[in-house]
Design a protein around this motif. Structure first.
Motif, PDB file in Angstrom:
ATOM      1  N   GLU A 192      44.669  49.169  28.445  1.00 36.30           N
ATOM      2  CA  GLU A 192      45.754  49.913  27.810  1.00 36.30           C
ATOM      3  C   GLU A 192      45.650  49.819  26.291  1.00 36.30           C
ATOM      4  OE1 GLU A 192      48.569  52.529  27.284  1.00 36.30           O
ATOM      5  OE2 GLU A 192      47.748  52.029  29.250  1.00 36.30           O
ATOM      6  N   ALA A 193      45.327  48.639  25.765  1.00 41.79           N
ATOM      7  CA  ALA A 193      45.169  48.477  24.317  1.00 41.79           C
ATOM      8  C   ALA A 193      44.004  49.328  23.817  1.00 41.79           C
ATOM      9  CB  ALA A 193      44.951  47.003  23.972  1.00 41.79           C
ATOM     10  N   LEU A 194      42.909  49.347  24.556  1.00 43.48           N
ATOM     11  CA  LEU A 194      41.766  50.179  24.172  1.00 43.48           C
ATOM     12  C   LEU A 194      42.110  51.660  24.225  1.00 43.48           C
ATOM     13  CD1 LEU A 194      38.865  48.248  25.926  1.00 43.48           C
ATOM     14  CD2 LEU A 194      39.211  48.519  23.471  1.00 43.48           C
ATOM     15  N   GLU A 221      45.402  40.956  33.001  1.00 40.05           N
ATOM     16  CA  GLU A 221      44.826  40.857  31.653  1.00 40.05           C
ATOM     17  C   GLU A 221      43.889  42.022  31.367  1.00 40.05           C
ATOM     18  OE1 GLU A 221      43.029  36.993  31.631  1.00 40.05           O
ATOM     19  OE2 GLU A 221      44.950  35.962  31.426  1.00 40.05           O
ATOM     20  N   LEU A 222      43.068  42.390  32.349  1.00 38.84           N
ATOM     21  CA  LEU A 222      42.155  43.525  32.175  1.00 38.84           C
ATOM     22  C   LEU A 222      42.922  44.821  31.977  1.00 38.84           C
ATOM     23  CD1 LEU A 222      39.401  42.662  34.798  1.00 38.84           C
ATOM     24  CD2 LEU A 222      39.118  42.778  32.319  1.00 38.84           C
ATOM     25  N   ARG A 223      43.996  44.996  32.741  1.00 38.83           N
ATOM     26  CA  ARG A 223      44.809  46.204  32.579  1.00 38.83           C
ATOM     27  C   ARG A 223      45.409  46.272  31.176  1.00 38.83           C
ATOM     28  NH1 ARG A 223      47.840  46.375  38.442  1.00 38.83           N
ATOM     29  NH2 ARG A 223      46.151  47.437  39.537  1.00 38.83           N
ATOM     30  N   VAL A 244      42.826  35.913  40.480  1.00 45.08           N
ATOM     31  CA  VAL A 244      42.341  37.296  40.480  1.00 45.08           C
ATOM     32  C   VAL A 244      43.436  38.229  39.972  1.00 45.08           C
ATOM     33  CG1 VAL A 244      41.592  39.210  41.951  1.00 45.08           C
ATOM     34  CG2 VAL A 244      40.628  36.934  42.294  1.00 45.08           C
ATOM     35  N   LEU A 245      44.658  38.026  40.434  1.00 45.71           N
ATOM     36  CA  LEU A 245      45.767  38.869  39.975  1.00 45.71           C
ATOM     37  C   LEU A 245      46.020  38.689  38.487  1.00 45.71           C
ATOM     38  CD1 LEU A 245      48.297  38.552  42.937  1.00 45.71           C
ATOM     39  CD2 LEU A 245      46.974  40.565  42.257  1.00 45.71           C
TER      40      LEU A 245
END
Length: 120
Positions: free
Chosen positions: A104-106, A98-100, A92-93
């Motif tokens: 940030e890239a988006l 990865e989602l963060r 989960v971490l």
């Protein structure tokens, strides 16, 4: 039946799985009993059969329902109190990190597009 909330962030299939789980837990659907067909459940919940199929698959995975080819789907067992699988906190971490990074890239890309539209 609990009405399906189409404005809810939870997928319809998850809401249906919750309702079917509740119906089994409260013995509206009894262990050993055949559940209604996918078509009948789809009509009852006013959703596509594939949506009901996903809910049934989830409950099969949990061991609450079992399908027999040519016979239908039956209630196999009462849902356990914590019917969801254990959470792997490291996974989960990792996924959260990865989602963060993706967010940030988006964000960076959106800011670049906004700047180019403003002519900065």
């Amino acid at each position: 039946m609990v009405p399906i909330n189409r404005q809810n962030a939870r997928p319809l299939s998850a809401q249906i799985a919750d309702d079917l789980r509740r119906r089994v837990a409260t013995e509206q659907l009894v262990v050993g009993e055949k559940i209604p067909s996918l078509r009948a459940l789809a009509e009852e919940y006013s959703v596509a059969e594939l949506t009901v199929h996903a809910a049934v698959k989830e409950l099969q995975h949990e061991g609450v329902l079992a399908s027999t080819s040519g016979r239908g789907t039956f209630v196999k067992a009462l849902p356990s109190a914590g019917s969801e699988e254990p959470v792997d906190s490291d996974a989960v971490l990792t996924e959260l990190r990865e989602l963060r990074q993706e967010v940030e890239a988006l964000r960076t890309r959106v800011e670049a597009v906004e700047q180019s539209q403003r002519g900065d």
